[in-house]
Design a protein around this motif. Structure first.
Motif, PDB file in Angstrom:
ATOM      1  N   ALA A   1      -6.530 -22.063  21.083  1.00  0.00           N
ATOM      2  CA  ALA A   1      -6.723 -21.072  19.885  1.00  0.00           C
ATOM      3  C   ALA A   1      -6.609 -21.899  18.554  1.00  0.00           C
ATOM      4  CB  ALA A   1      -6.045 -19.754  19.638  1.00  0.00           C
ATOM      5  N   ALA A   2      -7.381 -21.549  17.431  1.00  0.00           N
ATOM      6  CA  ALA A   2      -7.276 -21.931  16.149  1.00  0.00           C
ATOM      7  C   ALA A   2      -5.925 -21.444  15.541  1.00  0.00           C
ATOM      8  CB  ALA A   2      -8.405 -21.754  15.416  1.00  0.00           C
ATOM      9  N   LYS A   3      -4.853 -22.254  15.082  1.00  0.00           N
ATOM     10  CA  LYS A   3      -3.772 -21.982  14.613  1.00  0.00           C
ATOM     11  C   LYS A   3      -3.737 -22.708  13.276  1.00  0.00           C
ATOM     12  CE  LYS A   3      -2.949 -18.659  17.614  1.00  0.00           C
ATOM     13  NZ  LYS A   3      -2.554 -17.129  17.127  1.00  0.00           N
TER      14      LYS A   3
ATOM     15  N   PRO B   1       0.474 -26.514  13.809  1.00  0.00           N
ATOM     16  CA  PRO B   1       0.411 -26.666  15.412  1.00  0.00           C
ATOM     17  C   PRO B   1      -0.350 -27.526  16.116  1.00  0.00           C
ATOM     18  CG  PRO B   1       0.274 -24.359  14.486  1.00  0.00           C
ATOM     19  CD  PRO B   1      -0.122 -25.103  13.336  1.00  0.00           C
ATOM     20  N   ALA B   2      -1.622 -27.729  15.479  1.00  0.00           N
ATOM     21  CA  ALA B   2      -2.482 -29.019  15.862  1.00  0.00           C
ATOM     22  C   ALA B   2      -1.891 -30.230  15.973  1.00  0.00           C
ATOM     23  CB  ALA B   2      -3.940 -28.678  15.325  1.00  0.00           C
ATOM     24  N   ILE B   3      -1.287 -30.742  14.849  1.00  0.00           N
ATOM     25  CA  ILE B   3      -0.548 -31.917  14.691  1.00  0.00           C
ATOM     26  C   ILE B   3       0.499 -31.961  15.384  1.00  0.00           C
ATOM     27  CG2 ILE B   3       0.551 -33.354  13.163  1.00  0.00           C
ATOM     28  CD1 ILE B   3      -1.236 -31.902  10.886  1.00  0.00           C
ATOM     29  N   ALA B   4       1.321 -31.019  15.862  1.00  0.00           N
ATOM     30  CA  ALA B   4       2.416 -31.114  16.739  1.00  0.00           C
ATOM     31  C   ALA B   4       1.789 -31.169  17.988  1.00  0.00           C
ATOM     32  CB  ALA B   4       3.338 -29.689  16.417  1.00  0.00           C
ATOM     33  N   LEU B   5       0.787 -30.739  18.480  1.00  0.00           N
ATOM     34  CA  LEU B   5       0.352 -31.094  19.847  1.00  0.00           C
ATOM     35  C   LEU B   5       0.130 -32.329  20.130  1.00  0.00           C
ATOM     36  CD1 LEU B   5      -2.465 -28.346  20.329  1.00  0.00           C
ATOM     37  CD2 LEU B   5      -0.390 -28.255  21.539  1.00  0.00           C
ATOM     38  N   ALA B   6      -0.404 -32.988  19.051  1.00  0.00           N
ATOM     39  CA  ALA B   6      -0.629 -34.692  19.184  1.00  0.00           C
ATOM     40  C   ALA B   6       0.654 -35.158  19.182  1.00  0.00           C
ATOM     41  CB  ALA B   6      -1.642 -34.896  18.232  1.00  0.00           C
TER      42      ALA B   6
ATOM     43  N   VAL C   1      -8.441 -35.693  28.772  1.00  0.00           N
ATOM     44  CA  VAL C   1      -8.582 -34.638  28.146  1.00  0.00           C
ATOM     45  C   VAL C   1      -7.191 -33.818  28.505  1.00  0.00           C
ATOM     46  CG1 VAL C   1      -9.736 -32.287  27.768  1.00  0.00           C
ATOM     47  CG2 VAL C   1     -10.912 -34.644  28.376  1.00  0.00           C
ATOM     48  N   PHE C   2      -6.436 -33.012  27.683  1.00  0.00           N
ATOM     49  CA  PHE C   2      -5.536 -32.563  27.740  1.00  0.00           C
ATOM     50  C   PHE C   2      -5.468 -30.815  27.413  1.00  0.00           C
ATOM     51  CE2 PHE C   2      -1.217 -30.610  26.305  1.00  0.00           C
ATOM     52  CZ  PHE C   2      -0.495 -30.714  27.496  1.00  0.00           C
ATOM     53  N   TYR C   3      -5.038 -29.889  28.020  1.00  0.00           N
ATOM     54  CA  TYR C   3      -5.264 -28.682  27.946  1.00  0.00           C
ATOM     55  C   TYR C   3      -3.738 -27.749  27.733  1.00  0.00           C
ATOM     56  CZ  TYR C   3     -10.121 -29.239  29.413  1.00  0.00           C
ATOM     57  OH  TYR C   3     -11.360 -29.744  29.615  1.00  0.00           O
ATOM     58  N   PRO C   4      -3.439 -27.555  26.777  1.00  0.00           N
ATOM     59  CA  PRO C   4      -2.099 -26.989  26.428  1.00  0.00           C
ATOM     60  C   PRO C   4      -2.093 -25.344  26.999  1.00  0.00           C
ATOM     61  CG  PRO C   4      -2.911 -27.890  24.220  1.00  0.00           C
ATOM     62  CD  PRO C   4      -3.991 -27.985  25.201  1.00  0.00           C
ATOM     63  N   GLU C   5      -1.043 -25.041  27.254  1.00  0.00           N
ATOM     64  CA  GLU C   5      -0.874 -23.807  27.975  1.00  0.00           C
ATOM     65  C   GLU C   5      -1.174 -22.558  26.958  1.00  0.00           C
ATOM     66  OE1 GLU C   5       0.989 -19.992  28.736  1.00  0.00           O
ATOM     67  OE2 GLU C   5       2.408 -21.437  28.083  1.00  0.00           O
ATOM     68  N   ALA C   6      -2.249 -21.785  27.204  1.00  0.00           N
ATOM     69  CA  ALA C   6      -2.856 -21.087  26.393  1.00  0.00           C
ATOM     70  C   ALA C   6      -2.014 -19.956  25.911  1.00  0.00           C
ATOM     71  CB  ALA C   6      -4.298 -20.215  27.071  1.00  0.00           C
ATOM     72  N   GLU C   7      -1.180 -19.395  26.811  1.00  0.00           N
ATOM     73  CA  GLU C   7      -0.330 -18.260  26.414  1.00  0.00           C
ATOM     74  C   GLU C   7       0.735 -18.358  25.308  1.00  0.00           C
ATOM     75  OE1 GLU C   7       2.634 -14.704  28.528  1.00  0.00           O
ATOM     76  OE2 GLU C   7       1.610 -16.226  29.772  1.00  0.00           O
ATOM     77  N   SER C   8       1.341 -19.693  25.818  1.00  0.00           N
ATOM     78  CA  SER C   8       2.434 -19.765  24.581  1.00  0.00           C
ATOM     79  C   SER C   8       1.736 -20.235  23.326  1.00  0.00           C
ATOM     80  CB  SER C   8       2.964 -21.374  25.215  1.00  0.00           C
ATOM     81  OG  SER C   8       3.909 -20.782  26.196  1.00  0.00           O
ATOM     82  N   PHE C   9       0.595 -21.072  23.401  1.00  0.00           N
ATOM     83  CA  PHE C   9      -0.069 -21.417  22.068  1.00  0.00           C
ATOM     84  C   PHE C   9      -0.623 -20.276  21.305  1.00  0.00           C
ATOM     85  CE2 PHE C   9      -3.005 -23.796  19.287  1.00  0.00           C
ATOM     86  CZ  PHE C   9      -2.034 -24.631  18.823  1.00  0.00           C
ATOM     87  N   GLY C  10      -1.154 -19.457  22.198  1.00  0.00           N
ATOM     88  CA  GLY C  10      -2.011 -18.252  21.518  1.00  0.00           C
ATOM     89  C   GLY C  10      -0.821 -17.203  20.772  1.00  0.00           C
ATOM     90  N   GLY C  11       0.328 -17.229  21.072  1.00  0.00           N
ATOM     91  CA  GLY C  11       1.197 -16.640  20.305  1.00  0.00           C
ATOM     92  C   GLY C  11       1.978 -17.067  18.933  1.00  0.00           C
ATOM     93  N   ILE C  12       1.312 -18.201  18.699  1.00  0.00           N
ATOM     94  CA  ILE C  12       1.794 -18.689  17.453  1.00  0.00           C
ATOM     95  C   ILE C  12       1.322 -18.289  16.242  1.00  0.00           C
ATOM     96  CG2 ILE C  12       1.907 -20.936  16.301  1.00  0.00           C
ATOM     97  CD1 ILE C  12       1.850 -22.700  18.747  1.00  0.00           C
ATOM     98  N   ALA C  13       2.043 -18.010  15.114  1.00  0.00           N
ATOM     99  CA  ALA C  13       1.681 -17.425  13.850  1.00  0.00           C
ATOM    100  C   ALA C  13       1.259 -18.895  13.151  1.00  0.00           C
ATOM    101  CB  ALA C  13       2.876 -16.903  12.921  1.00  0.00           C
ATOM    102  N   GLY C  14       0.053 -19.132  13.078  1.00  0.00           N
ATOM    103  CA  GLY C  14      -0.406 -20.250  12.626  1.00  0.00           C
ATOM    104  C   GLY C  14      -0.054 -20.555  10.864  1.00  0.00           C
ATOM    105  N   ASP C  15      -0.272 -21.953  10.647  1.00  0.00           N
ATOM    106  CA  ASP C  15       0.253 -22.119   9.290  1.00  0.00           C
ATOM    107  C   ASP C  15      -0.445 -23.647   9.214  1.00  0.00           C
ATOM    108  OD1 ASP C  15       0.860 -21.867   6.610  1.00  0.00           O
ATOM    109  OD2 ASP C  15       2.938 -21.406   7.148  1.00  0.00           O
ATOM    110  N   SER C  16      -0.394 -24.164   7.992  1.00  0.00           N
ATOM    111  CA  SER C  16      -0.923 -25.429   7.460  1.00  0.00           C
ATOM    112  C   SER C  16       0.106 -26.362   7.489  1.00  0.00           C
ATOM    113  CB  SER C  16      -1.737 -25.275   6.365  1.00  0.00           C
ATOM    114  OG  SER C  16      -0.588 -25.211   5.177  1.00  0.00           O
ATOM    115  N   ILE C  17      -0.097 -27.667   7.571  1.00  0.00           N
ATOM    116  CA  ILE C  17       1.043 -28.497   7.395  1.00  0.00           C
ATOM    117  C   ILE C  17       1.848 -28.656   6.116  1.00  0.00           C
ATOM    118  CG2 ILE C  17      -0.757 -30.370   6.966  1.00  0.00           C
ATOM    119  CD1 ILE C  17       1.375 -32.420   8.069  1.00  0.00           C
ATOM    120  N   ASP C  18       0.966 -28.187   5.153  1.00  0.00           N
ATOM    121  CA  ASP C  18       1.498 -28.234   3.871  1.00  0.00           C
ATOM    122  C   ASP C  18       2.559 -27.259   3.645  1.00  0.00           C
ATOM    123  OD1 ASP C  18      -0.867 -30.023   1.948  1.00  0.00           O
ATOM    124  OD2 ASP C  18      -1.736 -28.686   3.675  1.00  0.00           O
ATOM    125  N   TYR C  19       1.989 -25.971   3.990  1.00  0.00           N
ATOM    126  CA  TYR C  19       3.103 -24.966   3.853  1.00  0.00           C
ATOM    127  C   TYR C  19       4.360 -24.951   4.833  1.00  0.00           C
ATOM    128  CZ  TYR C  19       0.035 -22.226   0.868  1.00  0.00           C
ATOM    129  OH  TYR C  19      -0.734 -21.639   0.018  1.00  0.00           O
TER     130      TYR C  19
END
Length: 342
Positions: A82-84, A88-93, A226-244
């Motif tokens: 999911a787009a968060k 979170p995107a940077i943390a995955l990498a 190709v790596f697929y993070p687990e959807a349930e855990s990632f989907g529950g994240i309250a997304g935010d930018s790296i700046d904030y």
């Protein structure tokens, strides 16, 4: 070795009708013959400086990413469930890399004219990153832009500067004051830091986000590169930018100044300004006749467009859609029904 992490998301609605949901801005050849994404890969392709990249994208764009990567590349793709937003995107990498690896975080849809200046800045930033700093690129501010965030330069620190503060997008009077001050740079969303330092700061300032990303990675699965993070855990994240989430609250922020012909190509006016133009300031693509026109961008993929006596106007014909706007109105293209319904 520096590890590029390329963030490949977003819909680019302000470049509608060229940029659409099925093929958004990063994957289009908007400047030159290759896409912005392909150009981002090329800038970090020197094997003497850069390791193979990690590309973080959504399932919707996975096929496009794969189609524009060199088949012989060792690039790894992380498919977000999911787009968060960017933190979170940077943390995955980061969690897929060694803790002492130096990451270069780049958007996939920016234009940079001077690759040499870019690489020089990356190498300067990597020295600061090795010292434990989280380094932002401070891009030379050339005009009083209200669409960019700014970085206020602090005291000098080996090859760069401490960050005095980050500033959100200003109004025009404030942007003019920043330009006159000379101590402010544009924040282009390009960062360099060690993975362990970034994750430590994310854990300190967004512990719930960090824990959820860790679960998503721990329970994820790999299929080749190709790596697929687990959807349930990632989907529950309250997304935010790296700046904030990290850069504004951390005490480790630094910046390196760079003048590299950068543009985020955030709208049609920015694209016009980044493209080669004729002596009247016009950028014309396709079957176009422009008489007594100045500072116009006109492009068509089919029907002839004929214009007389226009200034600072943008006309785009793409398939079954036509856009006509003033350059000043380009920021609002994403609010149009056609753009928002794609």
């Amino acid at each position: 070795m520096i590890h590029p992490v390329i963030l490949c998301g977003g819909s680019g609605t302000r470049l509608w009708p060229r940029s659409r949901a099925d093929k958004p801005k990063p994957f289009l050849p908007l400047i030159g013959e290759t896409s912005l994404f392909e150009q981002t890969l090329t800038r970090s392709a020197d094997g003497a400086v850069f390791a193979p990249p990690y590309i973080v994208t959504g399932a919707k764009h996975h096929t496009l990413v794969a189609s524009q990567i060199d088949p012989s590349s060792s690039a790894q793709i992380i498919v977000e469930p999911a787009a968060k937003n960017t933190a979170p995107a940077i943390a995955l990498a980061a969690l897929r890399l060694p803790s002492d690896a130096v990451m270069l975080v780049c958007p996939s849809d920016h234009h940079i004219d001077n690759t040499t200046a870019f690489v020089d800045a990356v190498q300067s930033a990597s020295i600061l990153a090795e010292q434990g700093h989280l380094v932002a690129f401070g891009i030379k501010a050339l005009t009083p832009e209200t669409g960019y965030g700014y970085i206020k330069r602090g005291d000098p620190i080996g090859g760069g500067y401490a960050v005095e503060r980050f500033v959100e997008k200003p109004d025009i009077a404030t942007a003019k004051a920043f330009l006159a001050d000379g101590g402010f740079s544009w924040n282009g969303g390009i960062f360099v830091f060690k993975t362990g330092v970034f994750l430590e700061e994310l854990r300190a300032h967004r512990p719930e986000m960090m824990a959820a990303v860790e679960r998503a990675v721990a329970n994820g699965r790999s299929e080749g590169l190709v790596f697929y993070p687990e959807a349930e855990s990632f989907g529950g994240i309250a997304g935010d930018s790296i700046d904030y989430a990290v850069m504004e609250p951390t005490t480790r922020a630094a910046m390196v100044p760079v003048d590299m012909g950068w543009s985020d190509i955030g709208n049609w006016q920015a694209l016009r300004d980044a493209r080669p133009r004729d002596s009247e300031g016009n950028s014309l693509t396709g079957p176009v006749d422009a008489v007594d026109c100045t500072n116009v961008l006109i492009e068509s993929d089919g029907p002839r467009v004929s214009a007389i006596g226009l200034d600072n106007v943008i006309i785009v014909v793409d398939g079954d859609e036509i856009l006509v706007t003033t350059a000043d109105g380009a920021q609002r293209v994403g609010t149009l029904k056609g753009a928002s319904s794609q």
